[in-house]
Structure formats: structure tokens, C-alpha cells
Design a protein around this motif. Structure first.
Motif, short mmCIF file in Angstrom:
data_model
loop_
_atom_site.label_atom_id
_atom_site.label_comp_id
_atom_site.label_asym_id
_atom_site.label_seq_id
_atom_site.Cartn_x
_atom_site.Cartn_y
_atom_site.Cartn_z
N GLU A 190 0.36 5.38 0.96
CA GLU A 190 -0.37 6.23 1.70
C GLU A 190 -1.46 5.76 2.14
OE1 GLU A 190 -0.22 9.82 -0.76
OE2 GLU A 190 1.89 10.33 -0.28
N GLY A 191 -1.57 4.34 2.62
CA GLY A 191 -2.81 3.83 2.70
C GLY A 191 -3.66 3.18 1.91
N ALA A 192 -3.39 3.54 0.56
CA ALA A 192 -4.09 2.98 -0.61
C ALA A 192 -3.69 1.89 -1.17
CB ALA A 192 -4.37 3.99 -1.66
N ALA A 193 -4.56 0.81 -1.58
CA ALA A 193 -3.84 -0.49 -2.47
C ALA A 193 -3.28 -0.16 -3.69
CB ALA A 193 -4.89 -1.55 -2.37
N ARG A 194 -2.41 -0.64 -4.14
CA ARG A 194 -1.49 -0.39 -5.47
C ARG A 194 -1.38 -1.66 -6.20
NH1 ARG A 194 3.40 3.62 -5.64
NH2 ARG A 194 4.23 2.14 -4.40
N ASP A 242 -3.45 2.62 -9.19
CA ASP A 242 -4.28 2.44 -7.79
C ASP A 242 -5.12 1.00 -8.19
OD1 ASP A 242 -3.62 4.84 -6.80
OD2 ASP A 242 -5.15 5.81 -7.90
N PRO A 245 0.81 -1.17 -0.10
CA PRO A 245 0.02 0.05 0.03
C PRO A 245 0.89 1.11 -0.02
CG PRO A 245 -0.72 -1.60 1.71
CD PRO A 245 0.54 -2.12 1.40
#
Length: 271
Positions: free
Chosen positions: A180-184, A214, A178
Motif C-alpha cells: 500500500e505504498g509503504a516500505a516494509r 514497517d 512495498p
């Protein structure tokens, strides 16, 4: 297309940072008692990490305590990984890798940091921002030659079908950490520019580049901003192993976008 200037500057700061790829001077798997250049001590495999045997004069510090004898250095697969430092400002980490552990040594004053000038890039272009269709597959392991930094197979998340300069390709996407907290998702690709620089002045790093996107979490159209293609850590240091792109991710069409090569103070490609 977003302004890539800030991202480019951040990438160069990362490359020359104390834990950036230019600072990694040793990555040695320890599967039997041995010494490891350029740090003191005798290193050996142990459950949960490595042991180091050293005297107080060697200047090895584990978890804030100078070593005088034999102590455990917990790896990153432990509940709490050990901190590790050496004389001359060098620091270490112990990474779990395919059933064993690797000692990594980082030197903020490495020769590579002193040599590094910049990351060469292709010019940014709105035309290099395209779309693709992501289809998740989930749960598979990528082939054994597509490995993460610890030497373990990456997880295949799905495929991205897109058109590159009129050529339709289906690219394997692996799951990334992840950001910044977002799944990639991560595309590991080679293209028509992935050749040795002496054979083509318009080249990029021959082992390939990474594109992070993303993760929509379901089938969806995704943006592919090829201006954000980045170099793998192995482009900066031989101490990193390059993941070899899956066969489907090796394209003959050139993608003249994103990062090309690390450049030294004499204007030459690092390697």
C-alpha cells in the motif's frame, strides 16, 4: 493490538483466489525445449522470456491472440510482460529466475482450492505484541538459500534485536515489496512450534513463517506483532520453494501466535 479478524479473512480469500497459492499447479523452469504439464504447446527458452509452439486447436492465447505457430511469451523482466491463457480457464505467467525463466500455471478450479477449508491460527493475545530495535545495514545479499519467489537472493535490510519469552535474539530482516505504498521489512523465522504436526499438537508450519513490519528507514524501535505471523506460500503448494530462515532467525523458544497451518475440509493439515 489491532483486530485481526479482517486480516484473517483477507488471508483466506487470498489463499483460495485465482492467483493465490492454492491455484498454482505448475512452476517449471524451462531451460530446453519441452512440454509443460498440464498445458498444451512446446515451450523453449528465449531472450526476454519463453517461446511457445502450438496450433490454433490447442487453445493457447498470448496477449489476446490465439497461437498458431511459434510466438514469444515475454517474462516479467520485460518492459511489458505477456498475458497468457489456456483452455479450461487456466492462466500462465513467465517469471525470470536466476538467469532463466519459469512457466507458472494457475488453475482457479484446482483440487487444492476445493480441498481448502481455513487457516488454523493460535489465539490472538496482547502479550504477543512486543518491540525490537532495528538497525539498518543495507546493500548485502542474504545467503544463497534465502531466496525470493524468482530464486534470487533477498537483500538484507538490517537486524532486529528483541526479546522472545526472555531470550534475546538478533533477527535478520530482508527487504520486502512495498505494501500500500509503504516500505516494509520481512522476518523469515522458525521457532519452537516449527515442527511436524504429528510430533506436537501445538505446532506451526515446520519450514517457518513470515512477519512483515514497517520499515522505519533508520535505526529505530519497531513494533513486532507476532499475532501477524503468516504462512509462506509453500505451506499451501509444493510448487513454491520455501525460503530457509537464516541461522540467527531459528529460535528454540516457541511463539504461540499467528497462523499455524492450512487445514483441509477433513480437518487435516495440508502438508
Amino acid at each position: 493490538m489491532s483486530d485481526p479478524t479482517d486480516a484473517a479473512a483477507a488471508r483466506e480469500r487470498w489463499a483460495r483466489s485465482p492467483r493465490g497459492p492454492l491455484a498454482l499447479v505448475t512452476a517449471q523452469r524451462v531451460d530446453q525445449p519441452q512440454q509443460v504439464w498440464p498445458v498444451p504447446g512446446q515451450w523453449a527458452p528465449a531472450v526476454g522470456g519463453l517461446t511457445v509452439t502450438a496450433t490454433a486447436d490447442d487453445g493457447v492465447v498470448v496477449d489476446g491472440i490465439p497461437v498458431d505457430g511459434t510466438v514469444l511469451v515475454a517474462g516479467d523482466d520485460a518492459v511489458v510482460a505477456s498475458s497468457l491463457s489456456f483452455p479450461d480457464g487456466m492462466v500462465g505467467t513467465v517469471a525470470a529466475s536466476a538467469g532463466s525463466h519459469t512457466l507458472r500455471v494457475w488453475d482457479a478450479a484446482s483440487d487444492a482450492i476445493a480441498r481448502f477449508a481455513r487457516i488454523d491460527r493460535f489465539p490472538s493475545s496482547d502479550a504477543s505484541v512486543t518491540t525490537g530495535n532495528y538497525v539498518p545495514v543495507g546493500g548485502q545479499e542474504a545467503p544463497g538459500h534465502v531466496l525470493d519467489a524468482a530464486g534470487d537472493p533477498l537483500e538484507v535490510a538490517g537486524t532486529v534485536t528483541t526479546s522472545v519469552d526472555g531470550v534475546v535474539v538478533e533477527l535478520v530482516a530482508v527487504r520486502s515489496a512495498p505494501f500500500e505504498g509503504a516500505a516494509r521489512l520481512q522476518l523469515i523465522v522458525q521457532d519452537g512450534t516449527s515442527v511436524l504436526p504429528e510430533t506436537d499438537p501445538d505446532s506451526s508450519y515446520s519450514m517457518g513463517r513470515f512477519l512483515f513490519i514497517d520499515d522505519p528507514g533508520a535505526e529505530a524501535d519497531v513494533e513486532l506483532d507476532w499475532n501477524r505471523l503468516v504462512l509462506p506460500p509453500c505451506a499451501f503448494s509444493y510448487q513454491f520453494a520455501c525460503p530457509i530462515p537464516p541461522v540467527s532467525n531459528r529460535m528454540s523458544v516457541p511463539i504461540r501466535a499467528g497462523e499455524r497451518h492450512p487445514i483441509d475440509v477433513d480437518g487435516a493439515v495440508f502438508h
